[in-house]
Design an enzyme around this catalytic site. Structure first.
Site, PDB file in Angstrom:
ATOM      1  N   GLU A 147       0.751  -1.204  -0.179  1.00 42.51           N
ATOM      2  CA  GLU A 147      -0.080  -0.099   0.019  1.00 42.51           C
ATOM      3  C   GLU A 147       0.880   1.331   0.034  1.00 42.51           C
ATOM      4  O   GLU A 147       1.871   1.457   0.720  1.00 42.51           O
ATOM      5  CB  GLU A 147      -0.913   0.062   1.228  1.00 42.51           C
ATOM      6  CG  GLU A 147      -1.982   1.058   1.079  1.00 42.51           C
ATOM      7  CD  GLU A 147      -2.887   0.969   2.082  1.00 42.51           C
ATOM      8  OE1 GLU A 147      -2.411   0.864   3.428  1.00 42.51           O
ATOM      9  OE2 GLU A 147      -4.018   1.499   2.143  1.00 42.51           O
ATOM     10  N   ALA A 285       2.024  -0.622  11.081  1.00 47.09           N
ATOM     11  CA  ALA A 285       1.189  -1.936  10.507  1.00 47.09           C
ATOM     12  C   ALA A 285       0.430  -1.740   9.312  1.00 47.09           C
ATOM     13  O   ALA A 285       0.138  -0.871   9.079  1.00 47.09           O
ATOM     14  CB  ALA A 285       0.383  -2.257  11.730  1.00 47.09           C
ATOM     15  N   MET A 286       0.207  -3.057   8.862  1.00 47.99           N
ATOM     16  CA  MET A 286      -0.471  -3.087   7.391  1.00 47.99           C
ATOM     17  C   MET A 286      -1.418  -4.269   7.370  1.00 47.99           C
ATOM     18  O   MET A 286      -1.138  -5.534   7.746  1.00 47.99           O
ATOM     19  CB  MET A 286       0.654  -3.115   6.419  1.00 47.99           C
ATOM     20  CG  MET A 286      -0.081  -3.371   4.927  1.00 47.99           C
ATOM     21  SD  MET A 286      -0.970  -1.964   4.634  1.00 47.99           S
ATOM     22  CE  MET A 286      -2.148  -2.385   3.355  1.00 47.99           C
ATOM     23  N   GLU A 287      -2.655  -3.966   6.909  1.00 53.94           N
ATOM     24  CA  GLU A 287      -3.832  -4.876   7.154  1.00 53.94           C
ATOM     25  C   GLU A 287      -3.776  -5.951   6.089  1.00 53.94           C
ATOM     26  O   GLU A 287      -4.902  -6.324   5.625  1.00 53.94           O
ATOM     27  CB  GLU A 287      -5.160  -4.157   7.121  1.00 53.94           C
ATOM     28  CG  GLU A 287      -5.479  -3.583   5.680  1.00 53.94           C
ATOM     29  CD  GLU A 287      -4.924  -1.992   5.639  1.00 53.94           C
ATOM     30  OE1 GLU A 287      -3.901  -1.680   6.369  1.00 53.94           O
ATOM     31  OE2 GLU A 287      -5.406  -1.243   4.898  1.00 53.94           O
ATOM     32  N   ASN A 288      -2.692  -6.310   5.483  1.00 56.18           N
ATOM     33  CA  ASN A 288      -2.866  -7.373   4.592  1.00 56.18           C
ATOM     34  C   ASN A 288      -3.795  -8.428   4.958  1.00 56.18           C
ATOM     35  O   ASN A 288      -3.691  -8.955   5.968  1.00 56.18           O
ATOM     36  CB  ASN A 288      -1.149  -8.009   4.125  1.00 56.18           C
ATOM     37  CG  ASN A 288      -0.346  -6.963   3.985  1.00 56.18           C
ATOM     38  OD1 ASN A 288      -0.457  -6.102   3.182  1.00 56.18           O
ATOM     39  ND2 ASN A 288       0.564  -6.935   4.873  1.00 56.18           N
ATOM     40  N   GLU A 321      -6.021  -2.958  12.336  1.00 55.80           N
ATOM     41  CA  GLU A 321      -5.726  -3.797  11.346  1.00 55.80           C
ATOM     42  C   GLU A 321      -6.714  -4.792  11.233  1.00 55.80           C
ATOM     43  O   GLU A 321      -6.978  -5.177  10.168  1.00 55.80           O
ATOM     44  CB  GLU A 321      -4.218  -4.344  11.451  1.00 55.80           C
ATOM     45  CG  GLU A 321      -3.096  -3.057  11.745  1.00 55.80           C
ATOM     46  CD  GLU A 321      -3.111  -2.248  10.740  1.00 55.80           C
ATOM     47  OE1 GLU A 321      -3.740  -2.287   9.475  1.00 55.80           O
ATOM     48  OE2 GLU A 321      -2.622  -0.928  11.274  1.00 55.80           O
ATOM     49  N   GLU A 343      -9.473   3.907   6.533  1.00 58.75           N
ATOM     50  CA  GLU A 343      -8.626   4.366   7.468  1.00 58.75           C
ATOM     51  C   GLU A 343      -9.511   4.936   8.746  1.00 58.75           C
ATOM     52  O   GLU A 343      -9.220   4.704   9.841  1.00 58.75           O
ATOM     53  CB  GLU A 343      -7.546   5.422   7.315  1.00 58.75           C
ATOM     54  CG  GLU A 343      -6.515   4.772   6.223  1.00 58.75           C
ATOM     55  CD  GLU A 343      -5.847   3.579   6.751  1.00 58.75           C
ATOM     56  OE1 GLU A 343      -6.263   3.133   7.919  1.00 58.75           O
ATOM     57  OE2 GLU A 343      -5.447   2.645   6.021  1.00 58.75           O
TER      58      GLU A 343
HETATM   59 ZN   LIG Z   1      -5.311   1.496   8.680  1.00 59.78          ZN
END
Ligand SMILES: [Zn+2]
Length: 878
Positions: A147, A285-288, A321, A343
């Protein structure tokens, strides 16, 4: 039918037009759509790059002789199109940093086809974008972060959120490594050369930015199962760090259960892996989908050095996340102008989850701080809208700011309170069901929510999405005749702010007031500049009125003088803690706008400083601290005396040392209040004690409560000498505990002695510290060394850019202008402009950072000119 010759000529012209097609500007249109991907990558963590193949099933919606895809920093080796059993070689048209064109030997008709592309890519070592290296101890790992627009660094693809398709990944990795992706592994076979082939199950339809992978010698910790489908929850750690996953393994499934229950839709994926990345830059952090990545300092902690604050941060980030697994992953934004649909919702859902899960944490009261940060950003004329049009890569880079996250979340909470939590939840559920596995827009969401009982919601909500700015509502209570309120709205404008157009909102103003019959609540929709509303539950004049019931509104309140005085003096009797914090915040904001005196805000801060609720004490600190740039230098001792007078006694009682049996609120209050008095109050005794404790900790790692270690080191460093600097540096070299390392780096950036401060900055350029870690040295919370840092940046600009993370979605050059934003005089501003005005344009997101920083400097100057006299008088008396 026209003549044969005529028809042929037509075809030739048509072809010529196709060949002349320009490189897409920013977006791919959807005349060619991806239907399914199969990606195969060979990933060696120690190699400089990687190789791969991708097969993309596509659909031509009309005939075309050229296919445009996104690709960045990839070398395309071969490309062909398969259609009707024939394979046609394509010519590669490179030359654009974001796109690659595949020219076909003939026009492909509408219908299905398949692209085969082989390519090579680069692994990023400086940045954490695309496929990047992470090092922990002596081990090396590979991760991905796509992203917003970095999937194109890993493979050529249609890199836009609206293209949701199944993805099937196959990874060739070293035999001794583990590999992870969004879905469970379906097979693993040995290959020659010490390698193995790991095949993953196809994903549900996902956009490219949510695809993820990780390769290396990981360990796995079982976090149980969650949800009605009992899917597995696992914490994935670097080698040797499984013992640090204890808290995450305990709480993650519980967070997922709560989210699933609220959303009313089963968790959409087969597994929920939470994986640690040693160091990240530009994201925490990343919501993969199914494989959430976290900076290690958020996900993991050595139980012997762990802190309550860290655990709450994990809970909050994880809830954010994991909320994305529904808001973002199951239903995806159609384009980046709706980044808020991801978001703001994840932020709001995280706040909501934690408040219900752990009411004793009092997170609703703490969360107000984030809303005020967004309000501060929103008070700039350069502020973005929540739903800002996206017309360039610059706009994409700027789209992930406090407005999108925190303002968005606050606005959602305001409308949720207005329509009622049950109605709102029904709307959210219906939205998720209706758009599951698809992409949606703001209007789709507003339609779904409006269907649940409040027909005016969509229009009112839109007034907050489509324009920037913070509404200020002035409130006058009238009791000549039936009691009523006159409400007036305008855009909040701090002193020195340039006029903007006449913004107007439809604001749900909810009020609570006290009558002889008890407390009453009513909401009014203020949809014009001025309106009068009858207080229908009261026959006499109410004793008190709160014009932001429960502090859920996204607006400032400007009470008439009589109401304000009553609320400040006797607010404890009527206002809830959130309303009291808000009263203090709003008063400070009004002072910054010249609508109240700074001295009144300071008086109120002194009055509220003794509150039992920690976030109210923090607000009082923040009011005091906000005037410091406006205090003349010769009155700094008076300012410090005022800080000690207001906060000193309590800080002395708390001391630096935790006492046995203390509750967590007391420990957290200590870490906010004691360092504040030591530093802002120039408290010699507390500072000396911090130094003594820090030295003891450096000797034997003992004697300091985990909750306050960071502040002890910071406070000690401020006034310390070179010997202390050297011992911090030695300790840093000894430890691989990422949280402790961060705390030491923060302390290294806090020295006030100019020569030592310069040595700390020099570590950015001349040390073996990873730039992702040392970057914090450039942005310490230390106004005293701001000018020196600016000098350092000017002297070493090119070298910094060379060494620091750049390229991909994070570019250090875009953030360097923040160095100047604490300036407050014309000379510094002129230097700031002459250095950054042109340079900021060279980086994605740079122009907006620059404009915001410049506006902050100008506002500070204007405020100093307007309020200086009042502030001088106030501090002369202290
Ligand atoms: Zn987010």
């Amino acid at each position: 039918m026209a003549s044969r010759a005529g028809a042929l000529a037509g075809v030739l012209i048509f072809l010529a037009a196709l060949y002349a097609a320009d490189v897409p500007k920013l977006r791919l249109d959807d005349t060619i759509r991806p239907v399914r991907y199969a990606v195969e990558l060979t990933l060696l963590p120690d190699g400089p790059g990687f190789s791969g193949k991708i097969d993309i099933d596509i659909e031509f919606r009309k005939p075309a002789a050229e296919v445009w895809l996104n690709a960045a920093d990839l070398q395309i080796q071969q490309a062909s199109l398969e259609r009707g059993g024939r394979i046609l070689a394509a010519t590669i048209q490179a030359g654009d940093p974001n796109f690659v064109g595949l020219r076909l030997p003939s026009v492909a008709p509408a219908g299905p086809a398949k692209l085969h592309i082989s390519f090579q890519g680069k692994v990023s070592t400086k940045n954490t974008a695309g496929i990047f290296v992470g090092r922990d101890g002596s081990e090396t790992y590979l991760f991905s972060q796509f992203e917003t627009t970095d999937a194109r660094r890993a493979f050529p693809c249609f890199d836009q959120p609206n293209f949701k398709t199944p993805w099937q990944l196959t990874l060739h990795v070293k035999k001794e490594h583990r590999a992870f992706s969004n879905t469970p592994q379906v097979s693993e076979n040995e290959e020659p050369g010490g390698m193995k082939r790991v095949v993953f199950a196809p994903t549900k339809p996902l956009p490219s930015y949510l695809i993820a992978l990780a390769v290396g010698p990981f360990e796995i910790v079982d976090g149980g199962t969650a949800g009605i489908n009992h899917f597995p929850v696992r914490i994935v750690t670097p080698k040797g760090k499984a013992y640090q996953a204890r808290y995450a393994a305990e709480v993650t499934a519980a967070i997922l259960d709560r989210l699933e229950k609220y959303f009313g839709v089963p968790y959409p994926f087969e597994k929920a892996d939470q994986i640690a990345v040693p160091l990240t830059i530009g994201f925490g952090a990343m919501e993969n989908a199914g494989l959430v990545t976290y900076a290690q300092s958020i996900l993991l902690a050595d139980p012997s050095t762990d802190a309550i604050q860290r655990q709450r941060i994990y809970a909050s980030v994880a809830a954010h996340e994991l909320a994305h697994q529904w808001f973002g992953d199951l239903v995806t934004l159609a384009w980046w102008d709706d980044a808020w649909l991801n978001e703001a919702f994840a932020t709001w859902a995280s706040n909501k989850t934690l408040a219900a899960w752990h009411p004793e944490w009092n997170t609703r009261l703490s969360d107000l701080g984030s809303k005020y940060d967004a309000m501060s950003q929103d008070s700039l004329t350069t502020a973005r809208k929540i739903r800002q049009p996206i017309e360039s890569m610059d706009d994409i880079a700027s789209a992930f700011d406090g407005i999108t996250y925190q303002k968005g979340a606050a606005v959602i909470r305001m409308f949720e309170s207005w329509v009622g939590e049950k109605h709102f939840q029904a709307g959210v559920n219906s939205y998720l069901r209706r758009y599951a596995l698809r992409a949606a827009t703001a209007n789709d969401f507003l339609d779904a929510i409006s269907g649940t009982g409040q027909p005016r919601l969509a229009a009112a909500f839109s007034t907050f999405l489509q324009q920037s700015g913070l509404p200020e509502v002035s409130v006058q209570l009238r009791c000549d005749g039936a009691p009523r309120l006159t409400l007036n709205q305008k855009r909040y404008r701090p002193i020195g702010s340039a006029p903007t157009s006449n913004e107007a909102w439809q604001i749900p103003v909810c009020v609570r007031y006290k009558t002889q019959k008890g407390t009453q609540t009513e909401c009014f929709l203020l949809d014009k500049s001025t309106a009068e509303f009858r207080l229908s539950q009261s026959s006499g004049c109410p004793e008190y009125i709160s014009a932001n019931d429960g502090a859920t509104g996204y607006y400032l309140v400007n009470y008439d003088d009589a109401q304000l005085t009553r609320l400040i003096e006797r607010g404890n009797e009527f206002l809830d803690p959130g309303e009291r914090r808000t009263l203090l915040h709003d008063l400070q904001a009004l002072a910054a706008a010249g609508e109240a005196k700074e001295s009144s805000a300071l008086d109120a801060a002194a009055r509220f400083a003794g509150a039992t609720e920690r976030p109210i004490v923090i607000e009082a600190q923040s009011v005091v601290r906000s005037v410091r740039p406006l205090v003349p230098v010769d009155l700094h001792p008076n300012y410090a005396r005022f800080v000690r007078k207001v906060f000193g006694e309590r800080a002395a009682q708390l001391g630096w040392q935790a006492k046995s049996g203390e509750d967590s609120e007391t420990r957290l209050l200590r870490s906010a209040l004691v360092p504040f008095v030591a530093s802002e109050g120039d408290d010699a005794r507390l500072s000396a004690e911090a130094r003594r404790l820090a030295e003891g900790w450096l000797r034997n790692r003992g004697g300091v409560d985990n909750e306050i270690r960071r502040q002890v080191l910071l406070t000690a460093a401020r006034g310390a000498d070179r010997a202390f600097f050297d011992s911090l540096l030695r300790e840093l070299r000894k430890t691989d505990d990422v949280s402790v390392r961060q705390q030491i780096v923060n302390a290294l950036g806090a020295f006030r002695d100019p020569q030592i401060a310069w040595s700390a900055l020099d570590l950015l350029l001349h040390s073996d510290l990873d730039p992702k870690e040392s970057l914090a040295l450039l942005f310490p919370d230390s106004p005293e060394t701001a000018a020196l840092r600016f000098d350092f940046v000017k002297a070493n600009y090119e070298a910094l850019l060379e060494r620091m993370p750049t390229g991909g979605s994070f570019d250090v050059g875009a953030y360097l202008p923040l160095i100047g934003q604490d300036s407050c005089d014309e000379k510094s501003r002129t230097e700031f402009v002459s250095f950054f005005e042109q340079r900021a344009r060279n980086f994605l997101g740079g122009p907006r950072t620059y404009a915001g920083a410049l506006e902050r400097i100008q506002l500070c100057e204007a405020q100093r000119a307007a309020q200086g006299e009042d502030i001088t008088k106030f501090f002369e008396k202290q």
